[in-house]
Design an enzyme around this catalytic site. Structure first.
Site, mmCIF file in Angstrom:
data_model
loop_
_atom_site.group_PDB
_atom_site.id
_atom_site.type_symbol
_atom_site.label_atom_id
_atom_site.label_comp_id
_atom_site.label_asym_id
_atom_site.label_seq_id
_atom_site.Cartn_x
_atom_site.Cartn_y
_atom_site.Cartn_z
ATOM 1 N N LYS A 168 16.514 127.233 85.740
ATOM 2 C CA LYS A 168 15.939 126.323 86.739
ATOM 3 C C LYS A 168 15.198 127.117 87.809
ATOM 4 C CE LYS A 168 19.340 122.550 86.518
ATOM 5 N NZ LYS A 168 18.390 121.486 86.131
ATOM 6 N N ARG A 194 24.191 116.614 77.753
ATOM 7 C CA ARG A 194 24.339 115.842 76.518
ATOM 8 C C ARG A 194 25.014 116.665 75.431
ATOM 9 N NH1 ARG A 194 17.914 115.030 76.468
ATOM 10 N NH2 ARG A 194 18.342 115.304 78.683
#
Ligand code: BES
Ligand code: MN
Ligand code: ZN
Length: 498
Positions: free
Chosen positions: A279, A353
């Protein structure tokens, strides 16, 4: 804080402070009028001179009010009467509690709980008041060496209700509100901890403590246990980190022994650096909040146990860090999930996920009535819904309505988004059964569609809390959401909401 319920007249209360409301423009509520009558128009004089218009958010502390037995009277501006709904009510309670806390009242007797709120019962007003009051005085200062102490903090709050609404119902609503507030506080405390303290092991310890305090069964699955179950998707995320992953299993059995449980699954990424798909630096500290789903389901099971809710509730928390270590997944890696479905990891930052899919497959073992996962899953959800509503997805419309209604009742709202098969196309991979990302458009939907591939065997909903679980900026901090929504859903199921 200590809470109690009573009914009675405001002028007769022996209290450090009696709190009454004023609507805009300059309209006394019933309780304020009773004081005014006893005080030979002292309040209406003040109002006539222009010191209290009744604007939402305004407060006025009045000392030595004649004809009363209290030390002071606190006037709370409520805004316009016809706009007095959930939000205005909660704001009024919040400003009352903050003012009491800051102005040296040891206790307060609050008459705001008598004021009608559109669509809401007296029980709702009391439940909500307890929740808002605890949140209003919440601080997270355990890492401050000098804590700025309130000199004479508020210790005791009494909520006044009309006897005709039933004191027993108010008492029950109060204990529900207190339990929800405790669940929220637990969630906020865990979430606000920095990533170097709140590791997967720390979450596991916290779960063991909740279990020990409340007669809840707890099991912690270690890396080897997960490997034996074939949870390679979850484990692939953990490989980038030095911290040991944990799969926390809590079982609260308050219902009949043959009753199928509700299973809550919370994303417990204790820090999300993005992994190899690192990130950008700005605001990366906020990725300590990537375990807010976990914190909220832990808070919920604690709250449910506190009020001995007659339901069976199971909580699953897959927990890991997402770090770019030497054994981290590379973009393009393919892993096999516990379900047998293969996943091409195109972006290691779509890790939520990857851990949830294995936990959701595992959830089937509990023969669930309903499964709800809670996750700070996508930045796209923040773009779609901002910081007001959580994203709601479900493979069953009844469940979607129930959760939507629970969120509305709790003033912790969720908004449904589609799970149409058209979106599933975006997850196609040339090499595996699916890719872990679906491109830039519809990011929160494709994430939910990914999860839907692992939840076909049961009734399921997914709450994307990326925009609602914490606040950024000057008042940075966890919100405890969606503990209120989940608790209202469970209370309703158990027939405990009036
Ligand atoms: N934990 C983040 C989602 C997130 C981002 C929540 C910002 C709140 C604020 C999640 O693991 C993530 O990184 N998602 C990616 C998915 C993308 C790579 C498809 C995202 O949202 O950018
Ligand atoms: Mn991520
Ligand atoms: Zn994440």
């Amino acid at each position: 804080m200590e809470f109690s319920i009573k009914s009675g007249s405001p002028e007769k209360q022996r209290s450090a402070c009696v709190v009454v409301g004023v609507f805009e423009p300059r309209k006394l509520t019933l309780a304020a009028e009773l004081i005014d009558n006893a005080a030979r128009s002292h309040l209406s004089d003040i109002i006539r001179r222009g010191d209290m218009e009744g604007k939402a958010g305004s407060t006025l502390l009045v000392h030595n009010v004649p004809g009363t037995l209290c030390d002071r009277v606190l006037l709370i501006g409520l805004g316009r009467e016809k706009e007095f709904g959930d939000r205005a009510y909660c704001d009024a309670i919040r400003s009352a509690v903050r003012t009491l806390n800051e102005t040296g009242s040891f206790d307060g007797t609050v008459f705001l709980t008598e004021i009608p709120v559109r669509k809401r019962s007296a029980a709702w007003r009391v439940r909500q008041a307890a929740i808002v009051a605890e949140q209003a005085v919440y601080r997270f200062d355990q890492f401050k060496s000098k804590k700025d102490k309130v000199r004479r903090p508020l210790r005791k709050l009494t909520f006044v209700v009309d006897r005709r609404n039933g004191l027993a119902a108010a008492e029950e609503a109060l204990s529900q509100g207190q339990a929800i507030a405790e669940g929220i506080a637990l969630a906020m405390n865990l979430a606000n901890l920095p990533g170097n303290v709140c590791t997967p092991s720390h979450l596991a310890e916290a779960a063991l403590k909740i279990a020990a305090d409340h007669k809840i069964d707890c099991e912690i699955l270690e890396r080897e246990d997960m490997a034996a179950l074939g949870m390679d998707s979850l484990l692939s995320v953990a490989r980038g980190s030095r911290e040991a992953p944990k799969l926390i299993v809590l079982q609260y059995k308050g219902g009949k022994s043959d009753e199928k449980p509700v299973v809550l699954v919370g994303k417990g990424v204790t820090f999300d650096s993005g992994g190899i798909s690192l990130k950008p630096a700005p605001e990366m500290d906020e990725m300590k909040y990537d375990m807010c789903g976990a914190a909220s389901v832990l808070g919920t099971i604690k709250a449910a146990a506190l009020i001995k809710l007659p339901i069976n509730l199971t909580v699953l928390v897959p927990s890991t860090e997402n770090m770019p270590g030497g054994a981290a997944s590379r973009p393009g890696d393919i892993v096999t999930s516990m379900s047998g479905q293969t996943i091409e990891i195109l972006n290691t930052d779509a890790e939520g996920r990857l851990i949830l899919c294995d936990a959701l497959t595992y959830a089937a073992r509990f023969d669930p009535d309903t499964v709800i996962d809670v996750a700070t899953l996508t930045g796209a959800c923040v773009i779609a819904l901002g910081h007001v509503a959580s994203g709601l997805f479900a493979n069953n419309d009844t469940l979607a309505r129930e959760l939507e209604n629970a969120g509305d009742e709790a003033y912790d709202r969720a908004w449904q988004m589609p799970l149409w098969s058209d979106y599933q196309e975006l997850l196609k991979s040339p090499f595996a059964d699916m890719a872990n990302i679906g491109g830039r458009s519809g990011g929160s939907i494709t994430a939910a569609c990914f999860l839907a591939r692992f939840t076909k065997k049961y009734v399921w909903a997914h709450l994307d809390i990326a925009g609602t679980a914490w606040k950024s900026g000057a008042d940075k901090g966890a919100t405890g959401r969606p503990v209120p929504l989940l608790m209202h859903y469970l209370l309703k199921r158990a027939g405990k909401l009036g």
